[in-house]
Design a protein around this motif. Structure first.
Motif, PDB file in Angstrom:
ATOM      1  N   PHE A   6      81.722  38.267  69.478  1.00 26.37           N
ATOM      2  CA  PHE A   6      81.785  39.426  70.382  1.00 26.37           C
ATOM      3  C   PHE A   6      81.097  40.632  69.746  1.00 26.37           C
ATOM      4  O   PHE A   6      80.312  41.325  70.389  1.00 26.37           O
ATOM      5  CB  PHE A   6      83.233  39.817  70.674  1.00 26.37           C
ATOM      6  N   PRO A  12      79.411  40.096  74.406  1.00 28.27           N
ATOM      7  CA  PRO A  12      80.617  39.585  75.060  1.00 28.27           C
ATOM      8  C   PRO A  12      80.443  38.219  75.720  1.00 28.27           C
ATOM      9  O   PRO A  12      81.360  37.412  75.716  1.00 28.27           O
ATOM     10  CB  PRO A  12      80.956  40.651  76.093  1.00 28.27           C
ATOM     11  N   GLY A  58      80.709  35.650  73.022  1.00 26.79           N
ATOM     12  CA  GLY A  58      82.096  35.573  72.561  1.00 26.79           C
ATOM     13  C   GLY A  58      82.974  34.822  73.540  1.00 26.79           C
ATOM     14  O   GLY A  58      83.813  34.008  73.160  1.00 26.79           O
TER      15      GLY A  58
END
Length: 100
Positions: A35, A40, A43
């Motif tokens: 992340f 993101p 992740g």
């Protein structure tokens, strides 16, 4: 009302933590680093991949299952892990607010 149990001379040894639990902790740490470093979506991919791996491990593993991974019945665990992994993957790749 609680039962009264007579004292025993048995030594209670706590259960050791399963290797599977430590692998999940490592995957969460890897997802956190991903992340922060990559983004993101990457992740979330690590998190959903971990959930899919847990579903496979629960589906093919012997009963009663891996401690910390086997929470309910086998079918419910597998369906739950697959659904959670799929929801996280779909939201990660369809959410316009996440920047690649």
């Amino acid at each position: 009302m609680s039962e009264h149990r007579p004292p025993t001379d048995e030594i209670v040894v706590p259960r050791r933590t399963s290797v599977a639990v430590w692998l999940v902790v490592a995957a969460v740490a890897a997802a956190t680093v991903t992340f922060a470093v990559v983004g993101p979506r990457a992740g979330c991919s690590v998190v959903s991949g971990t959930l899919f791996a847990l579903a496979v491990a629960r589906a093919v593993g012997p009963e009663p299952g891996l401690p910390g991974v086997a929470v309910r019945g086998r079918v419910l665990d597998v369906v739950g892990y697959v659904l959670l992994g799929a929801v996280i993957a779909v939201l990660a790749f369809t959410s316009p607010s996440l920047v690649a």
